[in-house]
Design an enzyme around this catalytic site. Structure first.
Site, mmCIF file in Angstrom:
data_model
loop_
_atom_site.group_PDB
_atom_site.id
_atom_site.type_symbol
_atom_site.label_atom_id
_atom_site.label_comp_id
_atom_site.label_asym_id
_atom_site.label_seq_id
_atom_site.Cartn_x
_atom_site.Cartn_y
_atom_site.Cartn_z
ATOM 1 N N HIS A 3 -8.533 4.208 0.736
ATOM 2 C CA HIS A 3 -7.846 4.497 -0.528
ATOM 3 C C HIS A 3 -8.540 5.651 -1.255
ATOM 4 O O HIS A 3 -9.749 5.811 -1.161
ATOM 5 C CB HIS A 3 -7.814 3.238 -1.406
ATOM 6 C CG HIS A 3 -6.970 2.150 -0.801
ATOM 7 N ND1 HIS A 3 -7.118 0.829 -1.114
ATOM 8 C CD2 HIS A 3 -5.979 2.218 0.117
ATOM 9 C CE1 HIS A 3 -6.239 0.111 -0.420
ATOM 10 N NE2 HIS A 3 -5.538 0.941 0.336
ATOM 11 N N CYS B 203 0.897 -1.148 0.000
ATOM 12 C CA CYS B 203 0.000 0.000 0.000
ATOM 13 C C CYS B 203 0.941 1.205 0.000
ATOM 14 O O CYS B 203 1.969 1.190 0.679
ATOM 15 C CB CYS B 203 -0.859 -0.019 1.254
ATOM 16 S SG CYS B 203 -2.083 1.285 1.253
ATOM 17 N N MET C 187 -9.396 13.705 4.162
ATOM 18 C CA MET C 187 -9.888 14.353 2.937
ATOM 19 C C MET C 187 -10.413 15.771 3.160
ATOM 20 O O MET C 187 -10.729 16.461 2.197
ATOM 21 C CB MET C 187 -10.966 13.493 2.296
ATOM 22 C CG MET C 187 -12.205 13.320 3.139
ATOM 23 S SD MET C 187 -13.282 12.131 2.335
ATOM 24 C CE MET C 187 -14.610 12.044 3.529
ATOM 25 N N HIS D 12 3.405 7.510 8.067
ATOM 26 C CA HIS D 12 2.777 7.259 6.762
ATOM 27 C C HIS D 12 1.442 7.948 6.569
ATOM 28 O O HIS D 12 0.893 7.927 5.476
ATOM 29 C CB HIS D 12 2.635 5.761 6.522
ATOM 30 C CG HIS D 12 1.351 5.158 7.031
ATOM 31 N ND1 HIS D 12 0.921 5.261 8.331
ATOM 32 C CD2 HIS D 12 0.390 4.437 6.385
ATOM 33 C CE1 HIS D 12 -0.216 4.622 8.470
ATOM 34 N NE2 HIS D 12 -0.572 4.124 7.313
ATOM 35 N N LEU E 116 -8.041 8.995 -4.520
ATOM 36 C CA LEU E 116 -7.274 9.859 -5.418
ATOM 37 C C LEU E 116 -7.711 11.278 -5.082
ATOM 38 O O LEU E 116 -8.910 11.553 -4.980
ATOM 39 C CB LEU E 116 -7.543 9.538 -6.881
ATOM 40 C CG LEU E 116 -6.664 10.329 -7.877
ATOM 41 C CD1 LEU E 116 -6.411 9.499 -9.134
ATOM 42 C CD2 LEU E 116 -7.251 11.672 -8.264
#
Lengths: 484, 141
Positions: free
Chosen positions: A207, A101, A384, A407, A209
């Protein structure tokens, strides 16, 4: 200080130690603050897991945890451990199910003002072109097993050979997007089957984008080396090896549970199942794990290409006007053989990073030439709704953390709690009002992943920054998000 | 309810308690289903038989639940119920045979809820709790 009955001693404001006791072979060290220790870490098993990891045969120096530490299985998320190649073990619990990941950061030459009126359209195009969600599939045609095996050997090179990127992308990916000594013959047909339609898919959960703008630069010199400037539009991709990687971990966990009995190890958690690195079981796991790592790099490479196409589709601009380029790609769930200084001697060890990012400094032979004068980009996504950070690796990481940093933000609320907190709120509306366009497969994911389900990532990166492990270069603000 | 979901920071944890091991395994399958799927009362349209052998009950349970995961995400076949579980210990190994009922995902009105990456061994310990058998299961999502 006592946390859950465990004695924790202060080394500095940002570093705390659990003295060696019981069956621990080394002390535990956690990069964190008093505030975090007395806050979210009171509520889960993560600190106990740091102690558990310290029981691994052949562990060197410390069982480490980064400031985004939270409850995992086997290792805590945010855990780092290096084991001796001759006497030590390899444990899938130190890598996780989502092998490799990781995060990829790509830049454009666009500035926020140039895209602000079309972000909605850009998000729609990204969502249309990149499969997201539970069991997402079909970004590229379903691949036959022999082609999947090619990906498992070649990693990102497979994508580049098939038109999904450039040679330069490989140079700007950790390990050039391909771990050597990956053996697809050690990967089960079940794992291959799970991967056949998942190349180039984002998946679900945390996960994402994200379209970001560079909100703040902390270090002009390094930002320039990375190609970052204020108000620039960049994208982050966070995903991993999908079902193929989960299956490989599962397959080898079974093998290593038996190996643990065979070699007579007695570990406090079955999820820490392990085998000597030199054993057949250990070597087979490593070679299969590398296949999953390669699949993940290929996955992010394909997704980045689809994202670039989405920019072209939205803005109808030329390649040179868009100037879409990869900055770097890092993995944060991995085990790698690396050389580190232990007791003043260079020694090859197996570094497990479970929710931890490699953070090599300037001059390292293992980072791209263009970053050798400044150090490796360390990509730390937040949540987000707030911000993410770009850091750079420092020499102190080599001295203290086997070249590792944090991370991400780390969850503080369970998904159930997040859903409860989201009741009666319109999170899409709230995000829109703060300038963030979001599209997801379902509202439930948005609720579960709501910003305050996570720690404030700025607290996490500040600990790494002030501990001298990795330094802040730039802060990114989300303006568009797609999720599963 | 023989199982209940409990708080877990990052993943899904469930506690299962039943008066026999066979029922414990069946309820664990149903807990997996409730974690992975939004159940819209689907009909069974077929069944598959699975046989596993493992060195411990925990490994056996992980094998069974992992197979449900594989059937869903790779074979696109959803688990709905389980019947005829046979469980026995022989020559220091545990053996399980089960008939699992379900249907192809595309023929179903069921929606996927969470992507369960894997069934973990973390905190799994099948033990007697008074007259009952008990275990905790953590699903990695």
């Amino acid at each position: 200080m006592q946390i859950l009955g465990i004695n924790i001693e202060k080394i500095s404001d940002n570093l705390w130690e659990i003295p060696k006791h019981g069956g621990m072979l080394v002390p535990g060290r956690i990069y964190t603050s008093r505030n975090m220790l007395e806050g979210s870490l009171q509520n889960d098993e993560a600190i106990k897991q740091v102690i558990n990891v310290a029981h691994l045969p052949g562990i060197q120096k410390y069982s480490l945890a980064m400031p985004d530490i939270h409850w995992g299985y086997g290792f805590p998320i945010g855990g780092v451990a290096a084991t001796d190649l001759n006497e030590g073990v390899i444990s899938p619990g130190g890598v996780g199910y989502d092998i490799n990941c990781g995060v990829r950061l790509a830049k454009t030459s666009l500035q926020y003002d140039q895209i602000k009126n079309k972000i909605q359209k850009l998000v729609e195009n990204l969502f249309k072109n990149i499969p997201t969600g539970v069991g997402a599939s079909g970004a590229i045609k379903k691949l036959p097993p022999h082609e999947i095996k090619n990906i498992l050997r070649k990693g990102s090179s497979w994508a580049v050979e098939n038109g999904f990127g450039t040679q330069q992308d490989l140079e700007l990916t950790e390990e050039n997007g391909q771990l050597k000594d990956a053996d697809p013959e050690l990967v089960s047909s079940k794992a291959i089957e799970r991967g056949m339609d998942q190349a180039g898919t984002l998946g679900s959960g945390n996960h994402f984008l994200e379209i970001d703008l560079v909100e703040k630069i902390y270090d002009e010199h390094t930002a320039q080396a990375f190609g970052l400037f204020k108000n620039q539009v960049v994208i982050q991709i966070h995903t991993g090896s999908r079902g193929l990687g989960y299956q490989i971990c599962e397959d080898y966990l079974k093998v290593l549970v038996q190996a643990e009995k065979k070699y007579g190890f007695k570990l406090p958690d079955k999820q820490l199942a392990c085998a000597p690195i030199k054993s057949d079981e250990g070597q087979n796991y490593l070679r299969a794990m590398r296949c999953a790592a390669n699949f993940a790099w290929n996955n992010r490479q394909v997704i980045m290409h689809l994202a670039k196409q989405s920019f072209h589709e939205t803005f109808s601009i030329s390649e040179s006007e868009l100037d879409f380029q990869l900055i770097y790609d890092v993995c944060h769930n991995i085990a790698k053989i690396e050389e580190h200084l232990i007791d003043d001697k260079k020694k090859k060890v197996c570094v497990h990073r479970k929710g931890a990012t490699r953070a090599f400094p300037a001059g390292s032979p293992f980072i791209p030439d263009k970053y050798k004068s400044v150090g490796q980009p360390v990509l730390i996504p937040g949540d987000m709704g707030r911000y993410s950070f770009v850091l750079v690796g420092n020499e102190k990481a080599m001295e203290e953390t086997f070249g590792s940093s944090c991370h991400g933000a780390g969850r503080v609320k369970s998904r159930h709690q997040a859903l409860k907190d989201a009741k009666g709120r319109n999170l899409i509306d709230e995000l829109t009002k703060s300038g963030i366009v979001i599209q997801a497969k379902g509202y439930k994911t948005i609720a579960e992943e709501m910003p305050h389900a996570y720690k404030d990532v700025s607290e996490v990166v500040d600990i790494m920054h002030y501990a001298g492990i990795s330094s802040k270069v730039a802060k990114l603000k989300p303006v568009g998000v797609i999720k599963g | 309810m023989p199982y209940k979901f409990i708080e877990h920071t990052a993943d899904i944890a469930v506690e299962v308690e039943e008066d026999s091991l066979e029922k414990l395994f069946a309820s664990a399958c149903n807990a997996w289903r409730d974690a992975a799927l939004i159940n819209k009362k689907p009909d069974n349209t077929g069944s598959k038989k699975f046989i596993f052998t493992s060195g411990s009950l925990e490994e056996l349970l992980v094998e069974l639940l992992s197979e449900l995961n594989f059937q869903l995400y790779a074979k696109k076949w959803i688990y709905i119920s389980v019947k005829n579980i046979l469980l026995e210990k022989f020559n220091s190994n545990y053996h399980l045979a089960a008939e699992v009922f379900g249907q192809p995902l595309e023929q179903s009105s069921v929606e996927l809820k969470e992507e369960i990456k894997a069934v973990t061994f973390h905190q799994m310990n099948i033990e007697k709790n008074g007259e009952n058998f008990f275990t905790r299961i953590v699903f990695d999502i």
